[in-house]
Write an enzyme that holds these catalytic residues in place. Structure first.
Site, PDB file in Angstrom:
ATOM      1  CD  GLU A   1      -2.931   1.206   2.287  1.00  0.00           C
ATOM      2  OE1 GLU A   1      -2.840   0.367   3.195  1.00  0.00           O
ATOM      3  OE2 GLU A   1      -3.775   2.087   2.254  1.00  0.00           O
TER       4      GLU A   1
ATOM      5  CG  MET B   1       0.315  -3.164   4.924  1.00  0.00           C
ATOM      6  SD  MET B   1      -0.699  -1.749   4.403  1.00  0.00           S
ATOM      7  CE  MET B   1      -1.925  -2.584   3.412  1.00  0.00           C
ATOM      8  CD  GLU B   2      -4.795  -1.962   5.739  1.00  0.00           C
ATOM      9  OE1 GLU B   2      -3.831  -1.523   6.391  1.00  0.00           O
ATOM     10  OE2 GLU B   2      -5.470  -1.260   4.968  1.00  0.00           O
ATOM     11  CG  ASN B   3       0.118  -6.730   4.065  1.00  0.00           C
ATOM     12  OD1 ASN B   3       0.016  -5.874   3.203  1.00  0.00           O
ATOM     13  ND2 ASN B   3       1.065  -6.713   4.996  1.00  0.00           N
TER      14      ASN B   3
ATOM     15  CG  HIS C   1      -7.602  -1.714   7.986  1.00  0.00           C
ATOM     16  ND1 HIS C   1      -8.439  -0.793   7.388  1.00  0.00           N
ATOM     17  CD2 HIS C   1      -6.502  -1.011   8.375  1.00  0.00           C
ATOM     18  CE1 HIS C   1      -7.863   0.415   7.430  1.00  0.00           C
ATOM     19  NE2 HIS C   1      -6.703   0.314   8.031  1.00  0.00           N
TER      20      HIS C   1
ATOM     21  CD  GLU D   1      -2.763  -1.873  10.740  1.00  0.00           C
ATOM     22  OE1 GLU D   1      -3.220  -2.073   9.601  1.00  0.00           O
ATOM     23  OE2 GLU D   1      -2.429  -0.734  11.143  1.00  0.00           O
TER      24      GLU D   1
HETATM   25  N1  HT7 Z   1      -3.195   1.037   5.623  1.00  0.00           N
HETATM   26  C1  HT7 Z   1      -1.865   1.144   6.097  1.00  0.00           C
HETATM   27  C2  HT7 Z   1      -1.137   2.184   5.341  1.00  0.00           C
HETATM   28  C3  HT7 Z   1       0.331   1.952   5.277  1.00  0.00           C
HETATM   29  C4  HT7 Z   1       1.161   2.576   4.390  1.00  0.00           C
HETATM   30  C5  HT7 Z   1       0.905   3.492   3.435  1.00  0.00           C
HETATM   31  C6  HT7 Z   1       1.992   3.975   2.688  1.00  0.00           C
HETATM   32  C7  HT7 Z   1       3.283   3.516   2.932  1.00  0.00           C
HETATM   33  C8  HT7 Z   1       3.508   2.601   3.916  1.00  0.00           C
HETATM   34  C9  HT7 Z   1       2.443   2.147   4.646  1.00  0.00           C
HETATM   35  N2  HT7 Z   1       2.409   1.251   5.632  1.00  0.00           N
HETATM   36  C10 HT7 Z   1       1.098   1.137   6.016  1.00  0.00           C
HETATM   37  C11 HT7 Z   1      -1.753   1.442   7.540  1.00  0.00           C
HETATM   38  C12 HT7 Z   1      -3.044   1.529   8.247  1.00  0.00           C
HETATM   39  O1  HT7 Z   1      -3.709   2.540   8.180  1.00  0.00           O
HETATM   40  O2  HT7 Z   1      -3.456   0.589   8.849  1.00  0.00           O
HETATM   41 ZN    ZN Z   2      -5.546   1.886   8.625  1.00  0.00          ZN
END
Ligand code: HT7
Ligand code: ZN
Length: 882
Positions: free
Chosen positions: A120, A262-264, A300, A297
């Site tokens: 993302e 990050m919510e992968n 999400h 996360e």
């Molecule tokens: N949705 C995630 C966003 C995020 C992100 C965006 C740009 C570069 C690196 C990143 N790492 C995570 C985080 C969240 O809102 O949960």
């Molecule tokens: Zn988020």
């Protein structure tokens, strides 16, 4: 660079149904073989298939089993365009990437010898050519191949379906994600990692496997993340009826990461800061942060993954909603009314400290922006925190049950889809039979609305008229604003400080509540309360029911009265902050006029009395008292000034803290002793609240800077059994002239040298210490533990100084600004995303006095003149200067 506009959205020319990927993982050159099936989208006007790619070497390209000839496609700058393909296509692409050289931490990269991805918003295009946009959703099967000794663990999204050896010391694993997803949710992790795992039984009786993966040596720091994950799963079932849809849910911690986490899908990747905790290394704030980020996360999975965004302009659809959900989660976990209020105050403090300034500056943008140059620059406090306030207003307007009905309808309509903010609003409106058309303006208009309150009491008629008037300042590209739909929660206090029953003229009411939500939809509206038997003191915007600036004329006595009596804890706190702010602004004016500040004047004052009363009110939650007794930050005070004078603000805040320290010294000491938390450490809200108050008391006591105060801090430092108390004592010592100051700083480093997250704290507390000037920061940068390449470390020293030490950063000779420019330029070459965040520090330069402005402008121009500026930094600098 090109500006992307929301109005230019067009649907993709092809949908992707399946993606199969094979990775031969090698830090120097990783080969990626991708096979995808695509199908023409009849709704698209475009015949060609356009894929995007970045920093890739294309090795092979085949369509429907045949190599493509040079005439059938064009490889442009960042695009791969295939001319007029058939309706159904199988595309095979081989690409090569260089993970070890990838310092941007986007796409596939190496951290401490292990592989991680961050896709993302637009990182997948650094792995293969792909329609890398969130409305293209596909099912993924991924095979990872790597050296077995170096990379024993191979993880990707979904379920592990096969693994084994392939000779030559290599092994493989195949992962299949049963859900279709956009490419930004793709993830892989490979390396030497260990995990804590547990099985968890869902309400439905289904068992799921939960894992928290960390580097060897960190398994003593995973329990809190695991507990937070289990709490999150239970909470989403109970509050929203949302169940985990996978059989396995993994969290992996990485020390090099651009954001929090990050919510992968099924494989959340976290900054170590939001996973690792034990009492030795983590503070209460860290524990709370882990709980809320793990929750965020996890939540999400439904708000973001099952229902995702049509395009990146809709980012707040998932982020605002998910922040709201994590705020509610943390509040519900605390459970008590006062705990909820404390959480609300903390969240509003973040909004005011960071989002209000953004909304008033050159980077101001609506919750649903209309354009961007670099999407990474739009992961902002407006999208996240103001977005959460917008979602909260639905709940305020519709009630908890109405909000839940709206959520249910949203999932019923849109599960598996990529949608817009308007779809969420429609679900809320339709589920409740409400017209929320005007509410759209919260998404399309930037700027923080002002809400003016005028009141009139008619003793004869026993009516109380409340006139609400709204306005919104101009923001870039939006000179004129239309009136918002603003929920204004209000109460009226009688002379004893009790809530009066509220009856509105012209309304049919079954009961007379203590708090009522008025709906302001016009520029000005008058609401008249009847049967008001005495002149009340109004409590307006209870619970901070809308993200606005409230303009209401209170006397000092009324504020002290509200601080002591309001049944709404948020407004009790707010009254104290207003009182303090008023004093701070008056004193700032005095400093600017070269007037001496006199202790005597304050000791007599309402502020002193109000603070003493709050400090000694045993009926109040310690966590609340800590918030009530913390003066507005220098940034928040700055927001109230037409021309910001960082030095005057700093002098005044320091003066007030010293005055309160000396006039209430005995009271601080009593609070310090009464709020000790002996015994085993627990991060629960009650114990954390006590520690917060005790450590605030310590910080005030040490303002006296005498031998007794130094001794108190040193003793706490020496005897603390947890990081919260340790770091609080060290911070107090670092901001004093205590003889043990240097020894404490050195011994702390030696003790925690091996704990990266603690070393970050060590850098940060020095960066924000009163005596740390630019030269001292430059010296700290030479420390062997410092590196710009690790975002946490860069943030701990550089960002902490530039954003957290305003009086030193704004040195009159401009040395802080020169330092800032050098660091933005250096970071730009390493990690544009992190550089662009730092670039934001000077975006409000026009608010400062001309002498400072001039020097800031020179620093901005220096950055602007740098060759090979990333579009991330260029966008911020250009918008700041223009
Ligand atoms: N949705 C995630 C966003 C995020 C992100 C965006 C740009 C570069 C690196 C990143 N790492 C995570 C985080 C969240 O809102 O949960
Ligand atoms: Zn988020």
């Amino acid at each position: 660079p090109q500006t992307i506009y929301r109005k230019d959205y067009t649907p993709p020319s092809y949908w992707v149904d399946t993606v199969e990927m094979g990775f031969d993982l090698d830090p120097e050159a990783t080969h990626v073989a991708t096979r995808m099936t695509l199908r023409r989208n009849p709704d698209s006007p475009n015949r060609n298939l356009v894929l995007v790619g970045e920093s890739l070497r294309l090795e092979q390209l085949r369509m429907n089993g045949k190599d493509l000839s040079k005439r059938q496609y064009a490889l442009g700058r960042g695009t791969l365009e295939i001319f007029n393909p058939p309706d159904n296509v199988t595309l095979e692409i081989e690409t090569v990437t260089h993970p070890a050289m990838n310092t941007s931490l986007m796409g596939l990269y190496v951290s401490n010898g292990n592989f991680f991805t961050q896709c993302e918003a637009e990182g997948f295009r650094k792995i293969t050519y792909f329609p890398d946009r969130p409305d293209v959703m596909a099912k993924y099967t991924v095979m990872l191949r790597a050296d077995k000794e170096k990379y024993p663990v191979l993880l990707s999204n979904g379920n592990l379906i096969e693994q084994g050896d392939i000779g030559d010391g290599r092994h493989y694993a195949v992962w299949e994600d049963p859900f279709k997803k956009p490419s930004y949710l793709f993830a892989l992790v490979a390396g030497k990692l260990v995990c804590q795992e547990e099985t968890y039984t869902l309400k439905s009786g289904r068992e799921v496997l939960l894992q928290v993966w960390v580097e060897d040596g960190n398994l003593d720091k995973t329990q809190h993340a695991m507990d937070s994950l289990k709490n999150s799963i239970r909470w989403d079932e109970e509050r929203f009826g949302l169940e985990l849809d996978l059989d396995r849910f993994m969290i992996v911690a990485v020390s090099d990461f651009n954001m929090g986490a990050m919510e992968n899908k099924g494989l959340n990747i976290f900054n170590t800061k939001f996973v690792l905790a034990n009492p030795r290394i983590a503070t209460d704030t860290d524990y709370a942060g882990i709980e809320s980020v793990v929750g965020h996360e996890y939540f999400h999975n439904w708000t973001g993954n099952r229902v995702t965004c049509r395009d990146w302009f809709q980012l707040s659809l998932k982020e605002g909603l998910t922040v709201f959900r994590d705020q509610e989660f943390s509040a519900d976990l605390i459970g008590t009314d006062s705990g909820r209020a404390v959480k609300r105050i903390e969240d509003v403090r973040v909004l005011r400290q960071a989002q209000f300034p953004e909304d008033a500056g050159p980077m101001a943008h609506p919750v649903r922006p209309d354009s961007y140059v670099e999407i990474n620059n739009f992961y902002t406090v407006t999208i996240y925190e103001k977005g959460a306030e917008v979602v909260r207003m639905y709940q305020t307007l519709l009630g908890r049950d109405g909000f839940r009905k709206g959520m249910d309808l949203y999932f019923e309509r849109h599960d598996g889809q990529a949608v817009e903010c308007d779809d969420f609003r429609a679900a809320m409106a339709d589920a409740n039979g409400r017209d929320l058309k005007q509410f759209e303006l919260w998404y399309s208009q930037a700027g923080t609305p002002r809400l003016k309150v005028d009141t009139e009491y008619d003793a004869d008629a026993q009516t109380y008229a409340v006139t609400l008037t709204q306005s919104c300042p101009p923001t870039p590209g939006q000179a004129e604003k239309q009136p918002f739909h603003i929920p204004v929660a209000i109460g009226l206090l009688d002379a004893r400080g009790k809530d009066m029953p509220l009856r509105l003229e012209g309304e049919q009411q079954d009961e007379a509540p203590a708090t009522m939500v008025l709906e302001l939809t016009e520029a000005t509206q008058t609401f008249r309360f009847k049967q008001v038997t005495e002149r009340p003191v109004p409590s307006v915007l209870r619970g901070f029911s809308a993200p606005v600036v409230l303009d209401i004329a209170y006397t000092d006595d009324e504020l002290a009265f509200l601080m002591a009596n309001d049944s709404d804890a948020f407004n009790r706190w707010e009254a104290g902050q207003r009182l303090a702010m008023r004093r701070m602004l008056a004193l700032t004016g005095a400093v600017q006029n070269n007037q001496a500040l006199s202790d005597a004047e304050l000791e007599e004052g309402t502020l002193n009395d109000a603070f003493r009363a709050a400090l000694n009110d045993e009926a109040l939650d310690p966590a609340f008292r800590e918030l009530a007794l913390t003066l507005p930050s220098e940034t928040v005070v700055a927001e109230q000034m037409d021309v910001i004078d960082p030095h005057a603000i700093h002098a005044v805040r320091r003066f007030l803290r010293r005055s309160l320290a000396s006039s209430l010294r005995g009271d601080w000491m009593v609070a310090y002793q009464a709020n000790r938390t002996p015994g085993t450490y627990s991060p629960d809200a009650i114990a954390a609240g006590k520690r917060a108050l005790k450590n605030l008391a310590l910080s005030y006591i040490v303002e006296n800077d005498d031998a007794d105060a130094h001794h108190l801090a040193q003793t706490q430092y020496d005897n603390a059994n947890n990081m919260t108390d340790r770091i609080a004592a060290l911070t107090a010592l670092a901001n004093s002239s205590a003889p043990g100051r240097a020894d404490a700083l050195n011994s702390f480093y030696e003790e925690f040298e091996q704990e990266a997250l603690v070393v970050d704290k060590w850098f940060a507390l020095q960066a924000m210490s009163r005596t740390t000037d630019v030269a001292a920061v430059r010296a700290l940068m030479k420390h062997p533990a410092f590196t710009l390449k690790n975002p946490n470390r860069a943030r701990s020293l550089i960002f902490s100084f530039c954003n957290g030490n305003p009086s030193q950063f704004h040195a009159v000779d401009g040395s802080g600004y020169q330092f800032w420019a050098e660091q933005v330029i250096a970071l730009n070459a390493i990690n544009p995303q992190v550089a662009a965040r730092l670039a934001r520090t000077l975006d409000r330069w026009r608010k400062y006095a001309p002498a400072l402005q001039e020097k800031m402008h020179a620093a901005l121009k220096k950055v602007a003149a740098t060759k090979e500026l990333s579009k991330d930094v260029l966008e911020v600098i250009t918008k700041s200067i223009s």
